[in-house]
Design a protein around this motif. Sequence first.
Motif, PDB file in Angstrom:
ATOM      1  N   GLU A 243      -6.021   3.273 -15.152  1.00 34.14           N
ATOM      2  CA  GLU A 243      -6.941   4.212 -14.486  1.00 34.14           C
ATOM      3  C   GLU A 243      -6.768   5.630 -15.033  1.00 34.14           C
ATOM      4  OE1 GLU A 243      -5.987   3.503 -10.384  1.00 34.14           O
ATOM      5  OE2 GLU A 243      -7.346   1.790 -10.268  1.00 34.14           O
ATOM      6  N   ASP A 244      -5.522   6.014 -15.329  1.00 36.68           N
ATOM      7  CA  ASP A 244      -5.254   7.337 -15.891  1.00 36.68           C
ATOM      8  C   ASP A 244      -5.886   7.457 -17.282  1.00 36.68           C
ATOM      9  OD1 ASP A 244      -4.099   9.885 -15.543  1.00 36.68           O
ATOM     10  OD2 ASP A 244      -2.290   9.304 -16.644  1.00 36.68           O
ATOM     11  N   ALA A 245      -5.787   6.393 -18.087  1.00 32.88           N
ATOM     12  CA  ALA A 245      -6.390   6.395 -19.425  1.00 32.88           C
ATOM     13  C   ALA A 245      -7.908   6.511 -19.324  1.00 32.88           C
ATOM     14  CB  ALA A 245      -5.993   5.128 -20.183  1.00 32.88           C
TER      15      ALA A 245
ATOM     16  N   GLU B 289       0.824  -1.209   0.000  1.00 34.00           N
ATOM     17  CA  GLU B 289       0.000   0.000   0.000  1.00 34.00           C
ATOM     18  C   GLU B 289       0.859   1.261   0.000  1.00 34.00           C
ATOM     19  OE1 GLU B 289      -3.381  -0.096  -0.297  1.00 34.00           O
ATOM     20  OE2 GLU B 289      -3.034  -2.226  -0.526  1.00 34.00           O
ATOM     21  N   ASN B 290       2.172   1.095   0.143  1.00 31.67           N
ATOM     22  CA  ASN B 290       3.059   2.251   0.259  1.00 31.67           C
ATOM     23  C   ASN B 290       3.633   2.704  -1.076  1.00 31.67           C
ATOM     24  OD1 ASN B 290       2.733   2.171   3.036  1.00 31.67           O
ATOM     25  ND2 ASN B 290       4.380   0.681   3.272  1.00 31.67           N
ATOM     26  N   ILE B 291       3.120   2.166  -2.171  1.00 31.34           N
ATOM     27  CA  ILE B 291       3.640   2.547  -3.483  1.00 31.34           C
ATOM     28  C   ILE B 291       3.033   3.886  -3.885  1.00 31.34           C
ATOM     29  CG2 ILE B 291       3.836   1.923  -5.914  1.00 31.34           C
ATOM     30  CD1 ILE B 291       3.518  -1.016  -5.053  1.00 31.34           C
ATOM     31  N   LYS B 292       3.907   4.868  -4.068  1.00 36.76           N
ATOM     32  CA  LYS B 292       3.481   6.196  -4.501  1.00 36.76           C
ATOM     33  C   LYS B 292       3.834   6.321  -5.978  1.00 36.76           C
ATOM     34  CE  LYS B 292       5.528  10.387  -3.993  1.00 36.76           C
ATOM     35  NZ  LYS B 292       6.486  11.234  -3.371  1.00 36.76           N
ATOM     36  N   ILE B 293       2.835   6.677  -6.798  1.00 37.71           N
ATOM     37  CA  ILE B 293       3.072   6.784  -8.236  1.00 37.71           C
ATOM     38  C   ILE B 293       2.829   8.216  -8.683  1.00 37.71           C
ATOM     39  CG2 ILE B 293       2.376   6.002 -10.532  1.00 37.71           C
ATOM     40  CD1 ILE B 293       1.601   3.332  -9.257  1.00 37.71           C
ATOM     41  N   GLU B 294       3.804   8.740  -9.398  1.00 39.03           N
ATOM     42  CA  GLU B 294       3.703  10.099  -9.949  1.00 39.03           C
ATOM     43  C   GLU B 294       3.738  10.025 -11.467  1.00 39.03           C
ATOM     44  OE1 GLU B 294       6.020  13.419  -7.902  1.00 39.03           O
ATOM     45  OE2 GLU B 294       7.177  11.611  -7.443  1.00 39.03           O
ATOM     46  N   LYS B 295       3.037  10.948 -12.108  1.00 40.24           N
ATOM     47  CA  LYS B 295       3.063  11.056 -13.562  1.00 40.24           C
ATOM     48  C   LYS B 295       3.967  12.230 -13.910  1.00 40.24           C
ATOM     49  CE  LYS B 295      -0.139  11.711 -17.405  1.00 40.24           C
ATOM     50  NZ  LYS B 295      -1.573  11.892 -17.714  1.00 40.24           N
ATOM     51  N   LYS B 296       4.958  11.972 -14.747  1.00 39.48           N
ATOM     52  CA  LYS B 296       5.881  13.024 -15.165  1.00 39.48           C
ATOM     53  C   LYS B 296       5.815  13.119 -16.684  1.00 39.48           C
ATOM     54  CE  LYS B 296       8.852  12.283 -11.202  1.00 39.48           C
ATOM     55  NZ  LYS B 296      10.191  12.100 -10.678  1.00 39.48           N
TER      56      LYS B 296
ATOM     57  N   TRP C 213      -8.493   8.240 -22.976  1.00 36.68           N
ATOM     58  CA  TRP C 213      -7.651   7.781 -24.073  1.00 36.68           C
ATOM     59  C   TRP C 213      -7.431   6.284 -24.003  1.00 36.68           C
ATOM     60  CZ3 TRP C 213      -5.192  11.327 -20.589  1.00 36.68           C
ATOM     61  CH2 TRP C 213      -4.280  10.763 -19.696  1.00 36.68           C
ATOM     62  N   LYS C 214      -6.810   5.760 -25.053  1.00 39.91           N
ATOM     63  CA  LYS C 214      -6.506   4.329 -25.163  1.00 39.91           C
ATOM     64  C   LYS C 214      -5.007   4.115 -25.042  1.00 39.91           C
ATOM     65  CE  LYS C 214     -10.635   2.839 -26.900  1.00 39.91           C
ATOM     66  NZ  LYS C 214     -11.462   1.877 -26.262  1.00 39.91           N
ATOM     67  N   ILE C 215      -4.634   2.865 -24.737  1.00 38.35           N
ATOM     68  CA  ILE C 215      -3.235   2.473 -24.557  1.00 38.35           C
ATOM     69  C   ILE C 215      -2.886   1.389 -25.568  1.00 38.35           C
ATOM     70  CG2 ILE C 215      -1.607   1.299 -23.017  1.00 38.35           C
ATOM     71  CD1 ILE C 215      -3.289   2.410 -20.658  1.00 38.35           C
TER      72      ILE C 215
ATOM     73  N   LEU D 273      -4.468   8.671 -27.595  1.00 42.62           N
ATOM     74  CA  LEU D 273      -3.750   7.404 -27.689  1.00 42.62           C
ATOM     75  C   LEU D 273      -2.327   7.534 -27.157  1.00 42.62           C
ATOM     76  CD1 LEU D 273      -3.965   4.479 -28.824  1.00 42.62           C
ATOM     77  CD2 LEU D 273      -3.029   5.380 -30.952  1.00 42.62           C
ATOM     78  N   ILE D 274      -1.966   6.645 -26.217  1.00 39.07           N
ATOM     79  CA  ILE D 274      -0.578   6.581 -25.756  1.00 39.07           C
ATOM     80  C   ILE D 274      -0.026   5.190 -26.056  1.00 39.07           C
ATOM     81  CG2 ILE D 274      -0.922   8.302 -23.934  1.00 39.07           C
ATOM     82  CD1 ILE D 274      -0.612   5.976 -21.892  1.00 39.07           C
TER      83      ILE D 274
END
Length: 98
Positions: free
Chosen positions: A65-67, A3-10, A72-74, A38-39
Motif C-alpha cells: 500500500e505504501d508503494a 486489528e490491533n497491529i500498529k505499523i510505523e515506517k522508520k 514506486w515498485k518493490i 524502487l525499493i
Amino acid sequence: MSENIKIEKKEAGSGGRYVATLSGHEAEMAYSRASPKLIIIDHTAVPDALRGQGVGQALALHAVEDARAGGWKIIPLCPFMRAQSLRHEEWADVIQQK
C-alpha cells in the motif's frame, strides 16, 4: 488478522523498515531504496510470540500500500516477501520480480 497491529515506517539514509508492534513485541520488514522509484525488501523478522497472528502479512500489505501511494515498485528479495508476492497476484502492479 488482528486489528490491533500498529505499523510505523522508520526511514534512515538509503533505507528503512516497517515496524509492527503488538502485545509489546516488534516485528519488522526492512528495505533499501535502490532508486526514488524502487525499493528492495530484504528482510522480514517476526518474533515467535507473534507468529500465526498475521503480522508478517500485515507488514507485506502495508509495504504494498505504501508503494502504491508513493508511486514506486518493490523487489521482493526477502524469501517471505517473495512468497507473499507470488501468492497475491493483485500486488503485481507494484512487485518487480528479478
